[in-house]
Design a protein around this motif. Structure first.
Motif, PDB file in Angstrom:
ATOM      1  N   GLU A 132      14.432  14.742  -7.418  1.00 55.55           N
ATOM      2  CA  GLU A 132      13.472  15.016  -6.398  1.00 55.55           C
ATOM      3  C   GLU A 132      13.139  14.574  -6.028  1.00 55.55           C
ATOM      4  N   VAL A 133      12.194  13.735  -6.921  1.00 55.20           N
ATOM      5  CA  VAL A 133      10.741  12.902  -6.525  1.00 55.20           C
ATOM      6  C   VAL A 133      11.218  11.830  -5.405  1.00 55.20           C
ATOM      7  N   SER A 134      12.904  11.716  -6.329  1.00 50.81           N
ATOM      8  CA  SER A 134      12.716  10.091  -5.109  1.00 50.81           C
ATOM      9  C   SER A 134      12.951  10.728  -3.779  1.00 50.81           C
ATOM     10  N   GLU A 135      13.574  11.694  -3.647  1.00 51.52           N
ATOM     11  CA  GLU A 135      13.701  12.151  -2.298  1.00 51.52           C
ATOM     12  C   GLU A 135      12.773  12.705  -1.906  1.00 51.52           C
ATOM     13  N   LEU A 136      11.233  13.742  -2.289  1.00 52.16           N
ATOM     14  CA  LEU A 136      10.087  13.482  -1.922  1.00 52.16           C
ATOM     15  C   LEU A 136       9.109  12.877  -1.483  1.00 52.16           C
ATOM     16  N   VAL A 137       9.648  11.694  -1.809  1.00 53.71           N
ATOM     17  CA  VAL A 137       8.341  10.036  -2.012  1.00 53.71           C
ATOM     18  C   VAL A 137       8.949   9.348  -1.020  1.00 53.71           C
ATOM     19  N   GLY A 138      10.015   9.938  -0.014  1.00 52.27           N
ATOM     20  CA  GLY A 138      10.333   9.099   0.661  1.00 52.27           C
ATOM     21  C   GLY A 138      11.486   7.926   0.158  1.00 52.27           C
ATOM     22  N   TYR A 139      12.549   8.036  -0.690  1.00 53.51           N
ATOM     23  CA  TYR A 139      13.419   6.605  -0.902  1.00 53.51           C
ATOM     24  C   TYR A 139      14.242   7.850  -1.317  1.00 53.51           C
ATOM     25  N   ASN A 140      15.438   7.440   0.091  1.00 53.47           N
ATOM     26  CA  ASN A 140      17.048   8.088  -0.380  1.00 53.47           C
ATOM     27  C   ASN A 140      17.828   7.789  -0.924  1.00 53.47           C
ATOM     28  N   ASN A 141      17.060   6.495  -1.185  1.00 53.16           N
ATOM     29  CA  ASN A 141      18.119   5.674  -2.882  1.00 53.16           C
ATOM     30  C   ASN A 141      17.790   6.039  -3.509  1.00 53.16           C
ATOM     31  N   TYR A 194       0.741  -1.264   0.139  1.00 55.43           N
ATOM     32  CA  TYR A 194      -0.004   0.214   0.655  1.00 55.43           C
ATOM     33  C   TYR A 194       0.663   1.508   0.088  1.00 55.43           C
ATOM     34  N   LEU A 195       1.840   1.461   1.458  1.00 55.61           N
ATOM     35  CA  LEU A 195       3.181   2.795   1.268  1.00 55.61           C
ATOM     36  C   LEU A 195       3.996   2.942   0.007  1.00 55.61           C
ATOM     37  N   THR A 196       4.507   1.555  -1.006  1.00 60.61           N
ATOM     38  CA  THR A 196       4.234   1.667  -2.181  1.00 60.61           C
ATOM     39  C   THR A 196       4.064   2.259  -3.186  1.00 60.61           C
ATOM     40  N   ASP A 197       2.783   1.694  -3.586  1.00 63.90           N
ATOM     41  CA  ASP A 197       1.598   2.126  -4.386  1.00 63.90           C
ATOM     42  C   ASP A 197       1.385   3.999  -4.480  1.00 63.90           C
ATOM     43  N   LEU A 198       1.533   3.967  -2.818  1.00 62.37           N
ATOM     44  CA  LEU A 198       0.788   5.819  -2.851  1.00 62.37           C
ATOM     45  C   LEU A 198       1.845   6.401  -3.708  1.00 62.37           C
ATOM     46  N   ARG A 199       3.555   5.722  -2.430  1.00 60.20           N
ATOM     47  CA  ARG A 199       4.678   6.566  -3.797  1.00 60.20           C
ATOM     48  C   ARG A 199       5.195   6.594  -5.051  1.00 60.20           C
ATOM     49  N   ILE A 200       4.666   6.176  -5.275  1.00 57.58           N
ATOM     50  CA  ILE A 200       4.175   5.642  -7.166  1.00 57.58           C
ATOM     51  C   ILE A 200       3.452   6.657  -7.954  1.00 57.58           C
ATOM     52  N   LYS A 201       2.555   7.118  -6.882  1.00 56.61           N
ATOM     53  CA  LYS A 201       0.907   7.514  -7.240  1.00 56.61           C
ATOM     54  C   LYS A 201       1.454   8.949  -7.192  1.00 56.61           C
ATOM     55  N   LYS A 202       2.032   8.872  -5.982  1.00 56.32           N
ATOM     56  CA  LYS A 202       2.737  10.734  -5.792  1.00 56.32           C
ATOM     57  C   LYS A 202       3.619  11.060  -6.527  1.00 56.32           C
ATOM     58  N   ALA A 203       5.094  10.392  -6.918  1.00 58.01           N
ATOM     59  CA  ALA A 203       5.488  10.143  -7.936  1.00 58.01           C
ATOM     60  C   ALA A 203       5.578  10.593  -9.302  1.00 58.01           C
ATOM     61  N   LYS A 204       4.401   9.647  -9.481  1.00 54.50           N
ATOM     62  CA  LYS A 204       4.071   9.920 -10.806  1.00 54.50           C
ATOM     63  C   LYS A 204       3.640  11.795 -10.723  1.00 54.50           C
ATOM     64  N   LYS A 205       2.938  11.713 -10.159  1.00 62.89           N
ATOM     65  CA  LYS A 205       2.180  13.548 -10.343  1.00 62.89           C
ATOM     66  C   LYS A 205       3.489  14.232  -9.908  1.00 62.89           C
ATOM     67  N   LEU A 206       4.289  14.019  -9.473  1.00 67.20           N
ATOM     68  CA  LEU A 206       5.383  14.926  -9.515  1.00 67.20           C
ATOM     69  C   LEU A 206       6.106  15.007 -10.420  1.00 67.20           C
ATOM     70  N   LEU A 207       6.590  14.159 -11.341  1.00 70.36           N
ATOM     71  CA  LEU A 207       6.937  13.609 -12.198  1.00 70.36           C
ATOM     72  C   LEU A 207       6.417  14.641 -13.337  1.00 70.36           C
ATOM     73  N   GLN A 208       4.825  14.609 -13.100  1.00 72.93           N
ATOM     74  CA  GLN A 208       4.131  15.560 -14.529  1.00 72.93           C
ATOM     75  C   GLN A 208       4.443  16.924 -14.114  1.00 72.93           C
ATOM     76  N   ASP A 209       4.685  17.591 -13.103  1.00 74.91           N
ATOM     77  CA  ASP A 209       4.951  18.331 -12.294  1.00 74.91           C
ATOM     78  C   ASP A 209       6.264  19.207 -13.142  1.00 74.91           C
ATOM     79  N   GLY A 210       7.184  18.223 -13.113  1.00 75.31           N
ATOM     80  CA  GLY A 210       7.799  18.420 -13.928  1.00 75.31           C
ATOM     81  C   GLY A 210       9.288  18.508 -13.110  1.00 75.31           C
ATOM     82  N   TYR A 211       9.061  17.963 -11.929  1.00 74.90           N
ATOM     83  CA  TYR A 211      10.238  17.773 -10.625  1.00 74.90           C
ATOM     84  C   TYR A 211      11.243  16.521 -11.513  1.00 74.90           C
ATOM     85  N   LYS A 212      12.453  16.933 -11.187  1.00 75.11           N
ATOM     86  CA  LYS A 212      13.877  16.188 -11.535  1.00 75.11           C
ATOM     87  C   LYS A 212      13.712  14.965 -10.684  1.00 75.11           C
TER      88      LYS A 212
END
Length: 357
Positions: A320-329, A299-317
Motif C-alpha cells: 500500500e505504501v509503495s503505491e501511495l508514495v508513487g512507486y507502482n513497482n 530530492y523527490l526520492t528523499d521526500l517519498r522515502i520520508k513519506k513512506a516511513k511515516k505511512l509504515l509507522q501508521d501501520g500501512y502495508k
C-alpha cells in the motif's frame, strides 16, 4: 464563618440545633430558619447558604423535594437530612440527590458535630482536587509558553527541523488546554497569526494572506477540521523555512517545493516541472540543484522515502505504501527503500510499529 440554614416543623428542633452549634463553638452561623418546605426553599434561595440541615417530613414541600429543587439554583450548597423516620427508601433517595449526611432524631451534639465534620472533609477534598487541577493547568500553560518561544526561535533561526517538532508539541498542548471547539479555534488562530508575523519579519517577500486566513479558519466546523487547517498553515511556514534553510529565496523553486510536497505520489518528471514554470529542463535542473543543494531526482526520492516511513509507522502495508508514495513497482520501491535506509520496508516496519503496543 460558614452560613447555615435549618428547616424543621418542630420549633424545639430548630432552636436545639442553634444551641448545639453555639455550645460546640463550631464555625457556623445560622443565617435562616424555616418551619415548612415552601418557606425553607425561599430562605435557601435568598441566603444561598453553605449548609442546609432539613427534616424529611415537613409540611408544604417535603425535605427531599426542597433539596431537589434547591440543587439547581444553589449547586454549591451542601445538605444534611434529619428525620425520625429512618427508612431505607428515604436514605436511598437522599443519596441520589447528593445529600452529604443522614442523621436520626434526636439530634445530639455528637451526631451534629460528626455530620458537619464529614461535610467539611468533603470541602477539603474538593479544594485539594481543585488546587491540584489548577496547578496542573498552570504547569501546562507554562509548557505552552515555552513551546511557543521555541517555535518563534526556530523561525528566527530558520531551523525547519526544530519548527516541525514545535508544531507537533504545540497542537497536542493546545488540544489538552482547550478541549472546547471555540476556545481551540481562537487560541490556535492567535498562535498561527503571531508565527506568521514572525516569519514575515524574517522573510519580507512572504505575504501574510498567503499563510493564515480568519475566514478559512471560521469555515472549520469540527476540532479535526480546525487542527487540519492549522497543520496546513504550520506546514506552509515550514516550507518557507526549508527553502530559506537551503539558501533558496527563488520564488519558482519555493513554488515547486510546495507542489512536490502535495503531489510527490504522482509520476512527475523534471521536464513536466519545467513546463509548469516556463523554463527549459536544463536550466531548471541547474537552478534546482543550486537553490536546494541536491538534484531533483534525489530530492523527490528523499521526500517519498520520508513519506513512506511515516505511512509504515501508521501501520500501512508495504504494498500500500509503495503505491501511495508513487512507486507502482513494489520490488523497485523495496530496493530504493533499502538503499536509502539500510533495511527493507518490512524490517523498518517491524522495528517501529507494534500493533500490540
Amino acid at each position: 464563618m460558614y452560613r447555615l440554614v435549618v428547616i424543621d416543623d418542630e420549633y424545639i428542633v430548630v432552636q436545639g440545633i442553634k444551641a448545639l452549634l453555639s455550645r460546640l463553638k463550631l464555625d457556623y452561623e445560622v443565617v435562616g430558619a424555616a418551619y415548612d418546605g415552601i418557606q425553607g426553599l425561599e430562605v435557601i434561595r435568598n441566603e444561598k447558604p453553605d449548609v442546609v440541615i432539613t427534616d424529611i417530613r415537613i409540611p408544604g414541600l417535603d425535605g427531599l423535594s426542597v433539596i431537589e429543587t434547591a440543587k439547581d439554583e444553589c449547586p454549591d450548597t451542601n445538605f444534611i437530612v434529619i428525620s425520625g423516620y429512618s427508612e431505607f427508601a428515604y436514605a436511598q433517595r437522599a443519596l441520589t440527590l447528593g445529600v452529604k449526611d443522614y442523621i436520626d432524631k434526636p439530634v445530639t451534639a455528637e451526631k451534629l458535630k460528626n455530620a458537619l465534620a464529614r461535610v467539611e472533609s468533603g470541602w477539603a477534598k474538593t479544594r485539594y482536587e481543585d488546587d491540584k487541577k489548577a496547578q496542573a493547568n498552570r504547569e501546562k500553560f507554562q509548557e505552552l509558553d515555552k513551546i511557543f518561544e521555541d517555535g518563534v526561535r526556530s523561525i528566527t533561526r530558520g531551523d525547519a527541523g526544530s519548527f516541525r517538532e514545535y508544531s507537533r508539541q504545540a497542537i497536542a498542548c493546545l488540544k489538552e488546554l482547550y478541549p472546547d471547539e471555540q476556545d481551540f479555534r481562537r487560541e490556535f488562530y492567535k498562535h498561527l497569526c503571531v508565527l506568521s508575523d514572525v516569519l514575515i519579519e524574517s522573510q519580507k517577500q512572504v505575504e501574510r494572506g498567503s499563510l493564515v486566513s480568519f475566514q478559512e479558519m471560521e469555515k472549520c466546523e469540527t476540532m479535526e477540521q480546525i487542527q487540519a487547517y492549522g497543520e496546513g498553515v504550520l506546514s506552509d511556514i515550514n516550507k518557507h523555512l526549508t527553502a530559506d534553510q537551503t539558501g533558496s529565496r527563488h520564488r519558482v523553486i519555493l513554488e515547486l517545493l510546495t507542489y512536490l510536497d502535495e503531489h510527490y505520489n504522482l509520476d512527475i518528471g523534471l521536464s513536466e516541472l519545467a513546463d509548469r514554470v516556463g523554463m527549459s529542463t536544463a536550466y531548471l535542473s541547474v537552478l534546482f540543484k543550486t537553490e536546494v543543494g541536491t538534484s531533483y531526482v534525489k530530492y523527490l526520492t528523499d521526500l517519498r522515502i520520508k513519506k513512506a516511513k511515516k505511512l509504515l509507522q501508521d501501520g500501512y502495508k508495504v504494498h500500500e505504501v509503495s503505491e501511495l508514495v508513487g512507486y507502482n513497482n513494489y520490488r523497485y520501491f523495496c530496493d530504493i527503500f533499502k538503499k536509502h535506509e539500510g533495511m527493507t520496508p518490512n524490517e523498518y516496519k517491524g522495528n517501529v510499529w507494534n500493533p500490540e503496543g
